[in-house]
Design a protein around this motif. Structure first.
Motif, PDB file in Angstrom:
ATOM      1  N   PHE A 322     -20.272  28.877 -38.257  1.00  0.00           N
ATOM      2  CA  PHE A 322     -21.236  29.726 -38.958  1.00  0.00           C
ATOM      3  C   PHE A 322     -20.527  30.588 -39.998  1.00  0.00           C
ATOM      4  O   PHE A 322     -21.003  30.749 -41.126  1.00  0.00           O
ATOM      5  N   ARG A 323     -19.352  31.124 -39.627  1.00  0.00           N
ATOM      6  CA  ARG A 323     -18.580  31.952 -40.559  1.00  0.00           C
ATOM      7  C   ARG A 323     -18.122  31.120 -41.763  1.00  0.00           C
ATOM      8  O   ARG A 323     -18.239  31.550 -42.915  1.00  0.00           O
ATOM      9  N   LYS A 324     -17.587  29.931 -41.480  1.00  0.00           N
ATOM     10  CA  LYS A 324     -17.102  29.066 -42.571  1.00  0.00           C
ATOM     11  C   LYS A 324     -18.225  28.708 -43.541  1.00  0.00           C
ATOM     12  O   LYS A 324     -18.028  28.689 -44.761  1.00  0.00           O
ATOM     13  N   MET A 325     -19.374  28.401 -42.975  1.00  0.00           N
ATOM     14  CA  MET A 325     -20.514  28.012 -43.806  1.00  0.00           C
ATOM     15  C   MET A 325     -20.807  29.081 -44.858  1.00  0.00           C
ATOM     16  O   MET A 325     -20.996  28.773 -46.041  1.00  0.00           O
ATOM     17  N   ARG A 326     -20.802  30.342 -44.428  1.00  0.00           N
ATOM     18  CA  ARG A 326     -21.178  31.423 -45.333  1.00  0.00           C
ATOM     19  C   ARG A 326     -20.021  31.873 -46.222  1.00  0.00           C
ATOM     20  O   ARG A 326     -20.199  32.057 -47.432  1.00  0.00           O
ATOM     21  N   GLU A 327     -18.844  32.023 -45.636  1.00  0.00           N
ATOM     22  CA  GLU A 327     -17.734  32.637 -46.371  1.00  0.00           C
ATOM     23  C   GLU A 327     -16.917  31.629 -47.172  1.00  0.00           C
ATOM     24  O   GLU A 327     -16.483  31.933 -48.287  1.00  0.00           O
ATOM     25  N   GLU A 328     -16.694  30.441 -46.633  1.00  0.00           N
ATOM     26  CA  GLU A 328     -15.843  29.465 -47.325  1.00  0.00           C
ATOM     27  C   GLU A 328     -16.631  28.505 -48.208  1.00  0.00           C
ATOM     28  O   GLU A 328     -16.130  28.044 -49.229  1.00  0.00           O
ATOM     29  N   PHE A 329     -17.878  28.187 -47.794  1.00  0.00           N
ATOM     30  CA  PHE A 329     -18.659  27.225 -48.560  1.00  0.00           C
ATOM     31  C   PHE A 329     -19.823  27.868 -49.300  1.00  0.00           C
ATOM     32  O   PHE A 329     -20.523  27.183 -50.052  1.00  0.00           O
ATOM     33  N   GLY A 330     -20.019  29.175 -49.103  1.00  0.00           N
ATOM     34  CA  GLY A 330     -21.034  29.902 -49.871  1.00  0.00           C
ATOM     35  C   GLY A 330     -22.459  29.441 -49.622  1.00  0.00           C
ATOM     36  O   GLY A 330     -23.313  29.537 -50.509  1.00  0.00           O
TER      37      GLY A 330
END
Length: 386
Positions: A322-330
């Motif tokens: 969930f974190r990666k989705m928002r922070e790394e992939f925007g």
């Protein structure tokens, strides 16, 4: 004519140049030129320009009325289309099938069903209820609004429905949850010798996956092979989803591996299948393969990954996804992502945090998110928060 040539080639500057030339030559109000101009501007989505030409024409012919009404409906101005229709009737212009097709085509919002039913009544009064084009768009209208009894009644009155009408009816049954009828009418379509397109085949495969019966799905797979459509990415992705939901993951993997070209939808289908079968490590492996192949993961990719984490109880991994989705992939989280996140928090017994998360979301909060919290409360025996 030059007007239509410009609109067909999407040459707006050319169209305006020709329009100016016509105006300068004094032919601006000629009915033939005006009708062609309205049609050309309408094709380019320039409803205001088309409207200006239309209202400068002293006596618009039926073709011009129809072009103007269709333009308004196609670009979301259904209310303006109805105003024009009322004006048309006041001027004693008799509508034809194209008029009603134009009016009905723009009624996509669910709140406009009653408007469509009213127009259907006018079709009956105008003796256009047997017009193939009108009936086809009525089937689409009723199917889109899940009024399948009305859709089938209109469909039954057609002597020879075209593929678009068949597709509307079958897709309508599928989206209404009547998967058996969707499959039945697909069989009828084939028995009449008509060839379904990839969109319809994918829709029917989705219906087959919902009844969790491998029989109809495998029959459609055989049909796809006979038609030589196995390389179609949309169909193959739907086959993967169907096999995985019916419990035949190995078959889904075989379809995936046989695909000459794979896109993000194909990978998403496989990841979702792995998640359903508790093969979360395979789901993560597929995600890494997406990145290695230079594909860009989308909202559905992360929804499938979060679902896999929920099925396997991997709370920490799910939160990291969930974190990666928002922070790394925007990618902004949608309702389906929050449903999974709330489930993950509930698995850790962090119900208060899940509740606070929901309260921080903008109103109105999707009912599925609240449902996820309630199921977690029930599993944890927390009746007070529920």
């Amino acid at each position: 004519m030059l007007f239509l040539a410009c609109s067909d080639s999407l040459d707006l500057d050319g169209l305006r140049l020709v329009h100016c030339g016509v105006a300068v030559s004094g032919l601006g109000l000629d009915s033939i030129c005006s009708s062609a101009l309205v049609t050309a501007y309408s094709k380019l989505g320039l409803v205001d320009e088309a409207s200006r030409v239309f209202h400068l024409t002293p006596q618009p012919d039926l073709v011009m009325w129809n072009s103007m009404i269709s333009s308004c409906e196609n670009f979301g101005f259904w209310d303006k289309g109805l105003e024009l229709f009322s004006m048309m009737r006041c001027r004693k212009v008799v509508p034809d099938g194209y008029t009603f097709v134009g009016l009905l085509s723009g009624l996509k919002d669910s709140s406009l069903l009653s408007v469509g039913q009213g127009i259907h009544g006018l079709c009956l009064k105008s003796n256009l209820d047997c017009n193939d084009r009108v009936c086809s768009v009525l089937v689409s209208l009723y199917s889109r609004h899940k009024c399948m009894e009305s859709a089938h009644k209109v469909f039954s009155g057609l002597f020879e429905p075209d593929l678009v009408t068949w597709s509307s009816l079958i897709t309508g049954y599928s989206q209404s949850g009547d998967y058996e009828k969707a499959l039945l009418f697909f069989k009828c379509l084939n028995m009449q010798g008509k060839k379904a397109d990839p969109i319809l085949i994918a829709s029917v495969l989705a219906a087959a996956s919902q009844i969790a019966n491998i029989g109809p799905g495998s029959e459609i797979h055989a049909y796809v092979v006979r038609r030589g459509l196995v390389s179609d990415v949309m169909i193959s992705s739907a086959l993967i989803a169907m096999y995985s939901k019916c419990g035949f993951m190995r078959m889904g993997i075989c379809v995936f591996e046989a695909m000459p070209e794979k896109n993000i939808v194909s990978f998403n289908s496989l990841i979702l299948g792995f998640g359903l079968h508790g093969l979360v490590s395979e789901a993560f492996r597929m995600f890494n393969e997406i990145l290695r192949n230079g594909l860009v993961p989308d909202e559905s990719t992360f929804s499938a990954l979060l679902s896999a984490c929920c099925h396997s109880g991997l709370v920490k991994d799910g939160r990291e996804i969930f974190r990666k989705m928002r922070e790394e992939f925007g990618i902004e989280a949608r309702a389906e992502h929050y449903v999974h996140l709330v489930k993950l928090l509930g698995m850790e017994g962090r119900l208060e945090e899940a509740y606070n998360l929901i309260m921080s979301l903008p109103e109105p909060v999707d009912s599925g998110i609240w449902g996820s919290l309630l199921s977690c409360c029930d599993a944890c025996g927390d009746s007070e928060l529920a």
